[in-house]
Design an enzyme around this catalytic site. Structure first.
Site, PDB file in Angstrom:
ATOM      1  N   GLN A  76       1.272  -1.243   0.315  1.00 23.61           N
ATOM      2  CA  GLN A  76       0.410  -0.096   0.385  1.00 23.61           C
ATOM      3  C   GLN A  76       0.681   1.137   0.067  1.00 23.61           C
ATOM      4  O   GLN A  76       0.695   1.744   1.128  1.00 23.61           O
ATOM      5  CB  GLN A  76      -0.809   0.054   1.084  1.00 23.61           C
ATOM      6  N   PHE A  77       1.098   1.574  -1.275  1.00 26.16           N
ATOM      7  CA  PHE A  77       1.952   2.598  -1.323  1.00 26.16           C
ATOM      8  C   PHE A  77       1.539   4.119  -0.971  1.00 26.16           C
ATOM      9  O   PHE A  77       2.153   4.876  -0.762  1.00 26.16           O
ATOM     10  CB  PHE A  77       3.315   3.615  -2.528  1.00 26.16           C
ATOM     11  N   THR A  78       0.490   4.356  -1.061  1.00 26.73           N
ATOM     12  CA  THR A  78      -0.652   5.449  -0.767  1.00 26.73           C
ATOM     13  C   THR A  78      -0.162   5.861   1.082  1.00 26.73           C
ATOM     14  O   THR A  78      -0.577   6.516   1.953  1.00 26.73           O
ATOM     15  CB  THR A  78      -1.909   4.948  -1.334  1.00 26.73           C
TER      16      THR A  78
END
Length: 143
Positions: A76-78
């Site tokens: 989950q890069f966000t």
């Protein structure tokens, strides 16, 4: 490294209409949304896995380690969105794929090494994550 942990009674990841990862615990399990930044390394991934495995957020102040609760790990890069200025998030703090992908795998492998039953999403895929949050309980882990 940031891990957004949700206590769940079920969770699954769907990619292109196919279930690629799922947990259906007898009781409770954990959904771990994992963000990687530029300075993270394998040692930190192992330390974070240990922290998650021993985190006492299940019923009766138990940890996943106490009851062998399954864990679904999803990249989950966000989690590294910078929203301080303007209305468009910046993703500069998120590590690029060549750094992040091996560390997501290292994190999942470290959990398996501790005895966890681990399922995963697909790194970089357009994933639909479905879950039933129990409680609701959501905790952000950082090291």
């Amino acid at each position: 490294m940031r891990v957004l942990v949700q206590l769940v009674t079920s969770a699954r990841v769907v990619v292109d209409g196919e279930i690629v990862g799922r947990i259906d615990p007898e009781g409770q399990g954990l959904l771990a949304l994992v963000g990687i930044t530029h300075t993270d390394d394998a040692a930190l991934a192992a330390k974070m896995a240990e922290k998650l495995w021993r985190l006492r957020i299940l019923d009766g102040e138990q940890a996943a380690a106490d009851v062998a609760a399954p864990i679904l790990v999803v990249s989950q890069f966000t989690l590294y969105a910078n929203t301080v200025k303007g209305r468009r998030p910046s993703w500069n703090a998120a590590a690029p794929r060549p750094v992040a992908e091996p560390l997501i795998h290292a994190f999942a492998d470290a959990l398996r090494g501790l005895g966890a039953e681990v399922s995963t999403g697909v790194f970089g895929a357009d994933m639909a994550v479905e879950l039933v949050n129990d409680g609701p309980v959501t905790v952000l882990l950082e090291l």
